[in-house]
Structure formats: structure tokens, C-alpha cells
Design a protein around this motif. Structure first.
Motif, mmCIF file in Angstrom:
data_model
loop_
_atom_site.group_PDB
_atom_site.id
_atom_site.type_symbol
_atom_site.label_atom_id
_atom_site.label_comp_id
_atom_site.label_asym_id
_atom_site.label_seq_id
_atom_site.Cartn_x
_atom_site.Cartn_y
_atom_site.Cartn_z
ATOM 1 N N GLU A 105 0.680 -1.018 -0.059
ATOM 2 C CA GLU A 105 -0.077 -0.085 0.047
ATOM 3 C C GLU A 105 0.952 1.249 0.056
ATOM 4 O OE1 GLU A 105 -2.826 1.566 -0.222
ATOM 5 O OE2 GLU A 105 -3.609 -0.693 -0.948
ATOM 6 N N GLY A 106 0.298 2.397 -0.164
ATOM 7 C CA GLY A 106 1.080 3.638 -0.165
ATOM 8 C C GLY A 106 -0.111 4.593 0.555
ATOM 9 N N MET A 107 0.639 5.489 1.493
ATOM 10 C CA MET A 107 -0.295 6.397 2.216
ATOM 11 C C MET A 107 0.778 7.213 2.825
ATOM 12 S SD MET A 107 -1.424 3.771 4.947
ATOM 13 C CE MET A 107 -2.820 4.438 5.883
ATOM 14 N N LEU A 147 5.231 12.170 5.295
ATOM 15 C CA LEU A 147 6.134 11.153 5.528
ATOM 16 C C LEU A 147 5.205 10.025 5.025
ATOM 17 C CD1 LEU A 147 8.173 9.714 7.475
ATOM 18 C CD2 LEU A 147 6.442 9.034 8.986
ATOM 19 N N TYR A 148 5.949 9.469 3.777
ATOM 20 C CA TYR A 148 5.449 8.218 2.933
ATOM 21 C C TYR A 148 5.331 7.228 3.634
ATOM 22 C CZ TYR A 148 3.897 5.416 -0.917
ATOM 23 O OH TYR A 148 3.538 4.659 -1.783
ATOM 24 N N ILE A 149 4.187 6.287 3.868
ATOM 25 C CA ILE A 149 4.052 5.140 4.588
ATOM 26 C C ILE A 149 3.952 4.041 3.611
ATOM 27 C CG2 ILE A 149 2.680 3.967 6.285
ATOM 28 C CD1 ILE A 149 1.473 6.885 6.986
ATOM 29 N N ARG A 150 4.604 2.925 3.805
ATOM 30 C CA ARG A 150 4.662 1.861 2.802
ATOM 31 C C ARG A 150 4.540 0.449 3.561
ATOM 32 N NH1 ARG A 150 6.515 0.436 -2.313
ATOM 33 N NH2 ARG A 150 5.086 2.329 -3.017
ATOM 34 N N PRO A 151 3.058 -0.083 3.825
ATOM 35 C CA PRO A 151 2.925 -1.379 4.353
ATOM 36 C C PRO A 151 3.083 -2.288 3.268
ATOM 37 C CG PRO A 151 0.928 0.395 4.691
ATOM 38 C CD PRO A 151 1.770 0.873 3.540
ATOM 39 N N THR A 200 -5.235 -4.551 -8.006
ATOM 40 C CA THR A 200 -4.533 -4.916 -6.757
ATOM 41 C C THR A 200 -3.391 -3.962 -6.873
ATOM 42 O OG1 THR A 200 -3.018 -6.628 -7.360
ATOM 43 C CG2 THR A 200 -5.480 -7.069 -6.730
ATOM 44 N N LYS A 201 -2.577 -3.779 -5.581
ATOM 45 C CA LYS A 201 -1.374 -3.239 -5.631
ATOM 46 C C LYS A 201 -0.519 -4.435 -5.153
ATOM 47 C CE LYS A 201 -0.045 0.956 -3.968
ATOM 48 N NZ LYS A 201 0.075 1.508 -5.041
ATOM 49 N N CYS A 202 0.107 -5.301 -6.132
ATOM 50 C CA CYS A 202 0.988 -6.297 -6.045
ATOM 51 C C CYS A 202 2.059 -6.085 -6.776
ATOM 52 C CB CYS A 202 0.351 -7.843 -6.317
ATOM 53 S SG CYS A 202 0.024 -7.879 -8.113
ATOM 54 N N THR A 224 -1.218 8.942 -4.375
ATOM 55 C CA THR A 224 -0.861 9.454 -3.217
ATOM 56 C C THR A 224 0.655 9.961 -3.352
ATOM 57 O OG1 THR A 224 -1.984 7.715 -1.982
ATOM 58 C CG2 THR A 224 -0.270 8.667 -0.839
ATOM 59 N N ALA A 225 1.542 9.098 -4.082
ATOM 60 C CA ALA A 225 2.692 9.832 -4.326
ATOM 61 C C ALA A 225 2.756 10.939 -5.363
ATOM 62 C CB ALA A 225 3.739 8.824 -4.821
ATOM 63 N N ALA A 226 1.959 10.918 -6.193
ATOM 64 C CA ALA A 226 1.820 11.779 -7.302
ATOM 65 C C ALA A 226 1.230 13.116 -7.107
ATOM 66 C CB ALA A 226 1.569 11.275 -8.705
HETATM 67 C C1 COI Z 1 1.630 5.629 -4.275
HETATM 68 O O1 COI Z 1 1.234 6.528 -4.811
HETATM 69 O O2 COI Z 1 1.360 5.221 -3.138
HETATM 70 C C2 COI Z 1 2.294 4.454 -5.085
HETATM 71 O O3 COI Z 1 2.183 3.555 -4.312
HETATM 72 C C3 COI Z 1 2.846 4.677 -6.172
HETATM 73 C C4 COI Z 1 4.201 3.977 -6.153
HETATM 74 C C5 COI Z 1 4.312 3.077 -7.305
HETATM 75 C C6 COI Z 1 5.190 4.930 -5.925
#
Ligand code: COI
Ligand code: PLP
Length: 355
Positions: free
Chosen positions: A70-72, A134-138, A194-196, A301-303
Motif C-alpha cells: 500500500e501507499g499512504m 511521511l510516506y507510509i509503505r505497508p 490490486t497493488k501487488c 498518493t505519491a503523485a
Molecule cells: C503511491 O502513490 O502510494 C504508490 O504506491 C505509487 C508508487 C508506485 C510510487
């Protein structure tokens, strides 16, 4: 939810300067880890020093890619509060991804609790500078060792945190996107929704090709006809044609973006016609030729909200709004980021306090 065991990092790092963060380059001093064992369930949630994790060459994730993520983001408000944006949407989507990949789900309340507690523990890492977060990557992956193709019996759920600025080197300036007309990302029935990790692995060659030609990302067409626009490498995409905002429907091959959902809500509230429908690349290029392709922007989220200044499809190039950020794109960016950073009233109740 279970009590989180905490092992503080004895060697905390010097934090990077907020003005030099980039995206996903720095990681905080700790990581969250929780294990799954068949017959026991999820167990032993812990916050431990960031570092290498035990692994074996035959761990199934390396061979059959049973992995989801995920990305948040966590945002620092001027009053010092730290906020998450719609975290239950991420928890739910992660579980949808897990179900498709045959990975055990995590109860949504537990998921949000672990994210919140971990961000709270690392709160000093939430950057202060405007437009940073703060980017969160579960993420979850199969840890069982073996060569048979079947669902693993053991997994790890982890969270890492990365103080970040803009995803694109262009910042919030328009990006150039190349329409990929040979390779495809997803088909209905596959894992596109999905986000895989596998979805992204399969996209890297097209991404590399686009970058080599000076483009930031790829716009994917549908996998059956290679005709209808779907989404971009790391964001959903919306087209404003003759006053109407159009985006691809989420019917199995497109990731249901949380930013996409939020923007559709806002647009409809503002009285715009915002439509989810199949939209062919020919219709878009025709609208561009007729001067009706008013604005194009990505959402993620990132963009965040990312203006698109140029689209290249085969030999044709469409320049959008003279390569300037369009007025609606700018207004949406200001409004959404206003809610996220606490500068605009959160009338939808989307922000979730970390406390
Ligand atoms: C996000 O925007 O949270 C993403 O997961 C994109 C990522 C591929 C950088
Ligand atoms: N599409 C893809 C392929 C993505 O990687 C992302 C990023 O998460 C998105 C769309 C946007 O989704 P969201 O707005 O939930 O971040």
C-alpha cells in the motif's frame, strides 16, 4: 489488536534536510513487523530498528511473487497535529489485494491502529517543510520456503516510513506521458485492481522505454483492444474534454485510487460532470486536434495531482494547455492538499489524527 512490542534503535541517524528529500530515498530508524503463521494467525506485532530481515533463497515471495503493498502519507499540520488521509480506504484495498493473491487479510481496525501507532512512534520524522510528508509503505510477503506453487503458510506484514517530497523531478509542474501501445499492464480477471509487486515488475520495461525518450511515465491502454485508456504507472488519470472530466472505470484492470475517489467526490460537489467510462485514445487525440482537450492530470498518493503537459501516442504528440498547469488542475491540487495539510476545512471528514 495486539500489544506492540518495541525495541528502540540504539543508533538513530541524523535526519535529512526537508528540502532535499526527493521520494522514497530515506527511511526512518525503525520498521514495523508482524508475522503470520497458519493455525495461529497474525502475531507478534513489533517496532524494531530498521535493518536487514531474515530470509532464505527459497522463500516463496522470490519465486512466485506472493506480495502486496500500500501507499499512504502522514501530514504535519501547522498546529503540530499529524494526520493520515482516509487510512481505512488503504486498509480495505490492501485486504482486497491480499484476497486476490491468496494472502491472509488483516482486520481493518488492526491495520489502521498499527499504522497510526508506528507513525506516532516515528513522529519526529514527519517533515515540516510545505509540500512534504511521511510516506507510509505497508507490505506483506510470503516467507514460507519451498518450490511448490500454492499459498504460503507463513507471511510477514511490514511497514517502512520515508520522509518525502515530490514524486516527480518536475515537482508540481507538468509531466510528459507516453502512451504505451504494445505492452499491456493488466486484463480483467488478472491482478490489475490490486497493488501487488508483480503489476509493477511487468511495467518496468515500458517505463524504461518511456524514460529513454524523455517521458516521465507510461499511460496504459486496455489489455484486450489496446484502445481504451486505463491508468498511468503510479497514478490514475483524468481528462477534461469540453468541460467534462472523464476517467477510466475501475472494473478489474485499474487500481481504484483513493485520490481518484476523492477527486471524483470533490468534482461532483463542485458541480462538474465527472464521468467514469471507457475513453479511447483516438477520442483523446481527436479532442486534442479539435482544441477540446482542455486539461489532463494524474491522481495518486505519491503523485498527488500531477498536471500532464504532453501526451505522445505513436507518432502524434498532443500538447495540453500550452504545457501549463490548467486552472481546474491547480484548483484541485490546492483544495486537496489544503485538506491534507490542514489549510482548508476537512468537510468530508477524511483526515484521521495520529494520537
Ligand atoms: C503511491 O502513490 O502510494 C504508490 O504506491 C505509487 C508508487 C508506485 C510510487
Ligand atoms: N494507479 C497505480 C498503478 C498506482 O500505483 C497508484 C498509487 O498508489 C495509483 C493508481 C493511485 O492510487 P492512490 O490514489 O490510492 O494512491
Amino acid at each position: 489488536m495486539q500489544e506492540i512490542k518495541i525495541v528502540p534503535n540504539p543508533n538513530p541517524q541524523t535526519k535529512p534536510n526537508d528540502s532535499e528529500l526527493g521520494f522514497g530515498r530515506y527511511f526512518t530508524d525503525h520498521m514495523f513487523v508482524m508475522d503470520y503463521t497458519e493455525g495461529i494467525g497474525w502475531h507478534d506485532p513489533s517496532i524494531i530498528p530498521y535493518g536487514p530481515i531474515p530470509m532464505e533463497p527459497t522463500m516463496m515471495v522470490f519465486h512466485y511473487a506472493q506480495e502486496t503493498f500500500e501507499g499512504m502519507k502522514a501530514y504535519r499540520h501547522d498546529n503540530g497535529e499529524i494526520m493520515l488521509f482516509r487510512p481505512y480506504m488503504n486498509a480495505k484495498r490492501h485486504n482486497n489485494s491480499n484476497t486476490r493473491l491468496c494472502i491472509p487479510t488483516i482486520p481493518e481496525d488492526d491495520y489502521v491502529y498499527y499504522v497510526k501507532e508506528f507513525v506516532k512512534y516515528e513522529q519526529e520524522w514527519v517533515p515540516h517543510l510545505a509540500e512534504t510528508s511521511l510516506y507510509i509503505r505497508p507490505f506483506v510477503f510470503a516467507t514460507e520456503c519451498g518450490m511448490g506453487v500454492h499459498p504460503a503458510k507463513t507471511y510477514k506484514f511490514m511497514i517502512v516510513l520515508s520522509p518525502s517530497g515530490s514524486y516527480y523531478a518536475e515537482g508540481v509542474n507538468p509531466v510528459k506521458i507516453m502512451v504505451e501501445h504494445e505492452m499491456v499492464r493488466a486484463v480483467v480477471g488478472g491482478t490489475g485492481f490490486t497493488k501487488c509487486g508483480g503489476n509493477y515488475a511487468g511495467s518496468i520495461l515500458a517505463q524504461k522505454k518511456a524514460e529513454e525518450s524523455g517521458y516521465s511515465q507510461v499511460l496504459w491502454l486496455d489489455g484486450v483492444h489496446r484502445k481504451y485508456v486505463e491508468e498511468v504507472g503510479a497514478m490514475n488519470i483524468m481528462f477534461k474534454i469540453d468541460g467534462e472530466i472523464i476517467t477510466a472505470p475501475c472494473e478489474g484492470s485499474v487500481l481504484p485510487g483513493i485520490t481518484r475517489d476523492s477527486i471524483l467526490h470533490i468534482l461532483r460537489d463542485w458541480g462538474y460532470k465527472a464521468t467514469e467510462r471507457l475513453l479511447s485514445i483516438d477520442e483523446i487525440m481527436e479532442a486534442a486536434r479539435a482544441g477540446k482537450l482542455e486539461e489532463v492530470f494524474g491522481t495518486g498518493t505519491a503523485a498527488v495531482i500531477s498536471p500532464v503537459g504532453e501526451l505522445k501516442y505513436k507518432d502524434e504528440v498532443a500538447v495540453i494547455n500550452n504545457f501549463q498547469t490548467g486552472p481546474l488542475t491547480q484548483k484541485l491540487y490546492d483544495y486537496l492538499t489544503g485538506i491534507q495539510w490542514g489549510r482548508v476545512e476537512d468537510k468530508y471528514g477524511w483526515m484521521y489524527p495520529v494520537k
